[in-house]
Design an enzyme around this catalytic site. Sequence first.
Site, short mmCIF file in Angstrom:
data_model
loop_
_atom_site.label_atom_id
_atom_site.label_comp_id
_atom_site.label_asym_id
_atom_site.label_seq_id
_atom_site.Cartn_x
_atom_site.Cartn_y
_atom_site.Cartn_z
CG HIS A 46 -2.06 0.98 1.13
ND1 HIS A 46 -3.39 0.65 1.29
CD2 HIS A 46 -2.06 2.31 0.86
CE1 HIS A 46 -4.15 1.72 1.14
NE2 HIS A 46 -3.36 2.74 0.89
CG ASN A 67 -4.29 0.85 -2.05
OD1 ASN A 67 -5.47 0.56 -1.90
ND2 ASN A 67 -3.87 2.10 -2.15
CD GLU A 68 -6.66 3.95 -5.30
OE1 GLU A 68 -6.15 4.83 -6.02
OE2 GLU A 68 -7.63 4.16 -4.56
CE1 TYR A 108 -11.97 7.60 -0.28
CE2 TYR A 108 -10.82 6.35 -1.96
CZ TYR A 108 -11.07 6.61 -0.64
OH TYR A 108 -10.44 5.89 0.35
CD GLU A 165 -8.65 2.85 0.21
OE1 GLU A 165 -8.75 4.07 -0.07
OE2 GLU A 165 -7.56 2.24 0.22
CD1 TRP A 219 -9.84 6.51 3.60
CD2 TRP A 219 -8.90 4.48 3.69
NE1 TRP A 219 -8.52 6.69 3.86
CE2 TRP A 219 -7.91 5.47 3.92
CE3 TRP A 219 -8.54 3.13 3.72
CZ2 TRP A 219 -6.57 5.13 4.16
CZ3 TRP A 219 -7.22 2.81 3.96
CH2 TRP A 219 -6.25 3.80 4.17
CD GLU A 278 -5.81 11.27 2.37
OE1 GLU A 278 -5.80 10.21 3.01
OE2 GLU A 278 -6.11 11.32 1.17
CD1 TRP A 279 -2.13 8.86 0.75
CD2 TRP A 279 -0.15 8.20 1.57
NE1 TRP A 279 -2.20 7.51 1.02
CE2 TRP A 279 -1.01 7.07 1.51
CE3 TRP A 279 1.14 8.01 2.05
CZ2 TRP A 279 -0.62 5.80 1.91
CZ3 TRP A 279 1.55 6.73 2.46
CH2 TRP A 279 0.67 5.66 2.37
C1 BGC Z 1 -5.73 5.38 -0.81
C2 BGC Z 1 -5.64 5.77 0.67
C3 BGC Z 1 -6.01 7.23 0.83
C4 BGC Z 1 -7.42 7.44 0.31
C5 BGC Z 1 -7.96 8.85 0.48
C6 BGC Z 1 -6.97 5.91 -1.48
O1 BGC Z 1 -6.74 6.02 -2.83
O2 BGC Z 1 -5.66 3.99 -0.93
O3 BGC Z 1 -4.35 5.49 1.09
O4 BGC Z 1 -5.89 7.65 2.16
O5 BGC Z 1 -7.41 7.16 -1.07
O6 BGC Z 1 -7.21 9.76 -0.24
#
Ligand code: BGC
Length: 474
Positions: free
Chosen positions: A115, A159-160, A302, A373, A417, A424-425
């Site tokens: 991830h 992941n992604e 999302y 997620e 999620w 948050e990166w």
């Molecule tokens: C990622 C997460 C990230 C979330 C919200 C996803 O694409 O897997 O690591 O926190 O998006 O930005």
Amino acid sequence: MSSNFIWAVATAAYQIEGGKDTDGRTPSMWDAIREIPGRIKDGSTKDLSCDGRNKYREDVQLIKSLGVTHYRFSIDWSRVMKNGKTRNPLGMEYYKDLCRELKKEGIKCIVTLFHADLPLDLYNEGSWLTEGIIDRFVEFSRYCYEELNEYVSIWITFNEIRMHAWAGVVKVEGEPFHSLDIDYKKFLGNVSVTRAVMVASRNMLLAHAKVYRLFHEKDDSTRVGIIVGAHSCMDAEGEKISAVSERATKSMVNLYLDPLIHPSNDWTEDMKEYLGTDLPPWSEDEKKLLKNTMDVLCLNYYRPHIVKERKGPSLVEELFNFTMVDDDWPKIGGESSWVRLHPRGLISLLEGLTKKEKEDGMKYPNVPILISENGVNDDPSLDSLEDTNRIQYIEAHIDGILEARRSGINVIGYTAWSLMDNLEWDDGFQVRFGLFHVDLKSEEKTRTPKMSVDWYRKKIEKERRDETMNKEVK
Ligand code: BGC
């Protein structure tokens, strides 16, 4: 409907554990990114985290209080393999103990192997640009399997994958920048940045397939999946699927799935045309290796995108001849958030990926789908504990997904999620996706339930009750 629908909540190792060098953990790429002044919006460095490493017993109780059936988490490669290469039993013991605690509470594990974060040594040795990393990943995965498989219900290799290939290896114009800007020419010679991204994509797909084969050799009932970001693209006119929206979706979703589950087991002809010599071909042996290596297709969703026929401005838009335009869907996470409330985007992607009547290469009718997620950040205009926006967002998506399931789409689960506010990166800790609030200033990193915690538990209870009742009637 069977009553074994997965109700889950997710986190990722680096996002809750950070980079403290406990248990013999060695430095990672994200530790190094966080040391670069100006890269992380809140200026926090690798030592600031939710302390997930030490608070896991308490966190299992939080997970239990949600009433979920599964917890999705990831393994920090830098913790369980020193410098990504040598087994570190002390680091592994922590994940084993986490699994034992979850088992005690009747919670099953969905484990993501990769991830976003990579051991720093492996990044510096060429990251996903070099083929050598494939066997390193297989060795890391083998270790995780040997130690943890008895607790794991689903393994997720990446992941992604697309997001990591375009944002996490080299710097690409118009894409998020989640890496250290490796000089890819040192490893690949004088090639284009697109070629570098596609070489990384290719190596990750091969690594996925090798791990799939390894886990299935050990036990054929093991379930292995991969996550793609559910970049559902729509046409500006009435949100229809058109040539341009289909092409945009293919470039972000199907491009990564076709080599694994499209009947041709190859990049599709149209993608070959758009990418030309930047798309490295597969040998016949590689095609055999990749073929049908997916037990569960995992989607992180999302928001959708509206696209129009026009080149640019980003490299991806330039390559595939589309451009993303503004939408007027509710900005449910506040004005500055990129998340949008539009569940229809997910449903139309699910239909596009699975419906049998579609005969054009976008369909994968037999694969079970896990929503791995889905969630929204706190809206800064609301009290952070009264996260009514999150409740509205999650409810709309769950209802849409269950409806899609009733209509015959094989969705096997839903994952919120995130369990708690976390890194948050590059946004640091300012953007909060958690169902639990984390006080990062407190020494204990105190967790407090937001309103959505109680709501999610009740929603799960209700849906599970309804499912059982429906079964009894039948
Ligand atoms: C990622 C997460 C990230 C979330 C919200 C996803 O694409 O897997 O690591 O926190 O998006 O930005």
